[in-house]
Write an enzyme that holds these catalytic residues in place. Structure first.
Site, PDB file in Angstrom:
ATOM      1  CG  HIS A   1      90.079  55.147  85.208  1.00  0.00           C
ATOM      2  ND1 HIS A   1      88.904  54.439  85.095  1.00  0.00           N
ATOM      3  CD2 HIS A   1      90.020  55.754  86.412  1.00  0.00           C
ATOM      4  CE1 HIS A   1      88.180  54.596  86.185  1.00  0.00           C
ATOM      5  NE2 HIS A   1      88.827  55.392  87.003  1.00  0.00           N
TER       6      HIS A   1
ATOM      7  CG  ASP B   1      86.117  49.370  92.245  1.00  0.00           C
ATOM      8  OD1 ASP B   1      86.593  50.013  93.194  1.00  0.00           O
ATOM      9  OD2 ASP B   1      85.620  49.912  91.246  1.00  0.00           O
TER      10      ASP B   1
ATOM     11  NE  ARG C   1      87.134  54.256  98.343  1.00  0.00           N
ATOM     12  CZ  ARG C   1      87.580  54.495  97.099  1.00  0.00           C
ATOM     13  NH1 ARG C   1      87.437  53.574  96.152  1.00  0.00           N
ATOM     14  NH2 ARG C   1      88.172  55.616  96.800  1.00  0.00           N
TER      15      ARG C   1
ATOM     16  CB  SER D   1      89.028  51.919  93.392  1.00  0.00           C
ATOM     17  OG  SER D   1      87.999  52.217  92.500  1.00  0.00           O
TER      18      SER D   1
ATOM     19  CE  LYS E   1      87.010  51.226  88.104  1.00  0.00           C
ATOM     20  NZ  LYS E   1      86.692  51.634  89.437  1.00  0.00           N
TER      21      LYS E   1
HETATM   22  N1  URA Z   1      87.639  56.323  90.171  1.00  0.00           N
HETATM   23  C1  URA Z   1      87.534  55.015  90.533  1.00  0.00           C
HETATM   24  O1  URA Z   1      87.286  54.155  89.702  1.00  0.00           O
HETATM   25  N2  URA Z   1      87.713  54.691  91.822  1.00  0.00           N
HETATM   26  C2  URA Z   1      87.996  55.609  92.771  1.00  0.00           C
HETATM   27  O2  URA Z   1      88.154  55.253  93.907  1.00  0.00           O
HETATM   28  C3  URA Z   1      88.089  56.965  92.390  1.00  0.00           C
HETATM   29  C4  URA Z   1      87.913  57.300  91.063  1.00  0.00           C
END
Ligand code: URA
Length: 435
Positions: A83, A162, A169, A184, A188
């Site tokens: 990620h 999220d 946000r 966040s 996931k």
């Molecule tokens: N990537 C994400 O999935 N969430 C965030 O808050 C920032 C970057």
């Protein structure tokens, strides 16, 4: 505490909240029982007072438990994902994931939309005609089993909290908060049934995190949240001062990722893709060395196995795999505006955030989650930091389909380039490893 306003007050006054408090907030918000204005106030109180590590972990657990977790028990191990915290021109997932999948790593990847000036893998893949970015859970699992790699967007089943929180946000100035970013991402990724996770934490002008110290703290927080769930997490901190590669914009980035998979990518995209893929392979098989994982990643890119994997995944998700060779099958912009150098010199800086904002202004990104993306538009750079240029030489071109914001975008791009009389100090692409 009985009422939501009491939780907001407690956070405002610096008290530490419990798992139960976060569950009430997250579940209530996801079920639309808590209005956006109360959640916005809570997020801002948290942003200003910060969260303890225990609170960040509790928030992650509340968000994770509020959606479904994928049952990956009949997908063979190792299951590893990567990620990125978000950058400009960051198409590396489209290269690194097929390399790692070609090495036998199983990658169930939940992908996000771009917001603000950073791009998202969801939007890049959606620019491929026919590509289905929302798979049903069963299809997703089957594809990971058969092809080793599947991409799907967040849904009301997978990490719904999220999806809603991130959108809020984004419009309340509360994105750049380490605990909220960690919760966040980890909520996931922990839903994917992983053995290991590799984080690419972007650092610099074009990133959410501007400094290395802050990035290291975020990495450590996510590593400790992963440990609680028996997921082994490592983080690379990588440079995001200038855009990655030459292209910024969804179809343009798919094109550059395809070129990289054919051995013709820019050096930074190629190097980072190999390094991330190698680390995913290594995380999946920690008994081997990083050197042998790197050799394998290089080999799978060079012999076309990673390209074949990407084509198979595109076809499995309904897209036309020929797009990797025939860029005319991707959406194309109708207008082009060239930006040239005002004088001789060296390119001292290319502000990634300005380039990202310019591309978003042309339609490549969103200001709000509801905004639609124009997959064809974006920016192609001709030069990178350190290159020598002469007056009148092309620095980059903007591609657009509507004239509306072109002049403003050109201004931003012109301002993004800083020329210097001497070559700048080279900046490393990979800044640090946190494990
Ligand atoms: N990537 C994400 O999935 N969430 C965030 O808050 C920032 C970057």
């Amino acid at each position: 505490m009985d009422r939501i306003v009491d939780l907001i007050r407690a956070k405002r006054d610096g008290e530490e909240l419990t798992l139960e408090d976060f569950e009430r907030l997250v579940n209530g918000f996801t079920r639309s029982e808590i209005p956006d204005y109360q959640m916005s106030a809570f997020l801002m109180a948290g942003y200003c007072n910060d969260f303890t590590d225990a609170e960040a972990t509790a928030l992650t657990m509340a968000m994770l438990n509020c959606g479904h977790r994928l049952d990956m028990s009949d997908v063979p191990k190792p299951r590893v994902d990567k990620h990125s915290t978000g950058g400009v021109g960051d198409k590396v997932t489209l290269v690194a994931a097929p390399i790692a999948a070609a090495a036998g790593i199983k990658i169930p990847m939940i992908i996000g939309r771009g917001l603000g000036h950073t791009g998202g893998t969801f939007d890049k893949l959606q620019s491929i005609p026919g590509f289905r970015t929302e798979l049903k859970m069963g299809e997703f699992q089957t594809q990971v089993k058969e092809h080793g790699l599947a991409f799907t967007g967040q849904t009301d089943e997978i990490s719904p909290a999220d999806r809603r929180l991130y959108a809020l946000r984004d419009v309340t100035g509360t994105v750049e908060c380490a605990a909220l970013i960690a919760a966040s991402i980890m909520s996931k990724k922990l839903a994917e049934g992983l053995d290991a996770l590799l984080l690419d934490i972007k650092v610099g002008r074009g990133a959410l995190i501007k400094g290395r110290g802050e990035a290291r703290k975020l990495a450590q927080l996510m590593i400790s949240i992963g440990r609680r769930m028996n997921v082994s997490v490592q983080a690379l901190l990588t440079d995001m001062d200038q855009p990655l590669g030459f292209t910024v914009g969804n179809a343009l980035e798919v094109m550059e990722a395809s070129q990289t998979l054919q051995g013709q990518g820019p050096p930074d995209v190629t190097t980072l893709s190999i390094e991330l893929a190698a680390r995913m392979i290594y995380l999946g098989e920690p008994s081997r060395s990083m050197e042998s994982a790197r050799d394998q990643a290089q080999q799978l890119l060079a012999d076309g196995s990673a390209l074949t994997k990407f084509r198979d995944v595109i076809a499995a998700q309904g897209g036309d795999p020929e797009i990797v060779y025939r860029f005319d099958l991707l959406p194309n912009a109708s207008g082009e505006q060239v930006v040239t150098s005002p004088r001789d010199g060296f390119i001292g800086r290319i502000n990634a955030d300005d380039i990202g904002r310019a591309a978003a202004m042309l339609g490549a990104g969103r200001d709000n989650v509801e905004d639609t993306i124009d997959p064809a538009v974006g920016v192609i750079l001709q030069s990178k930091v350190g290159d020598q240029v002469v007056a009148g030489q092309q620095l980059c071109a903007l591609y657009y389909t509507a004239e509306t914001h072109v002049a403003e975008a050109v201004q931003l791009v012109e301002d993004a380039f800083r020329l210097s009389a001497n070559p700048p100090e080279p900046r490393p692409l990979i800044l640090d490893l946190v494990q």
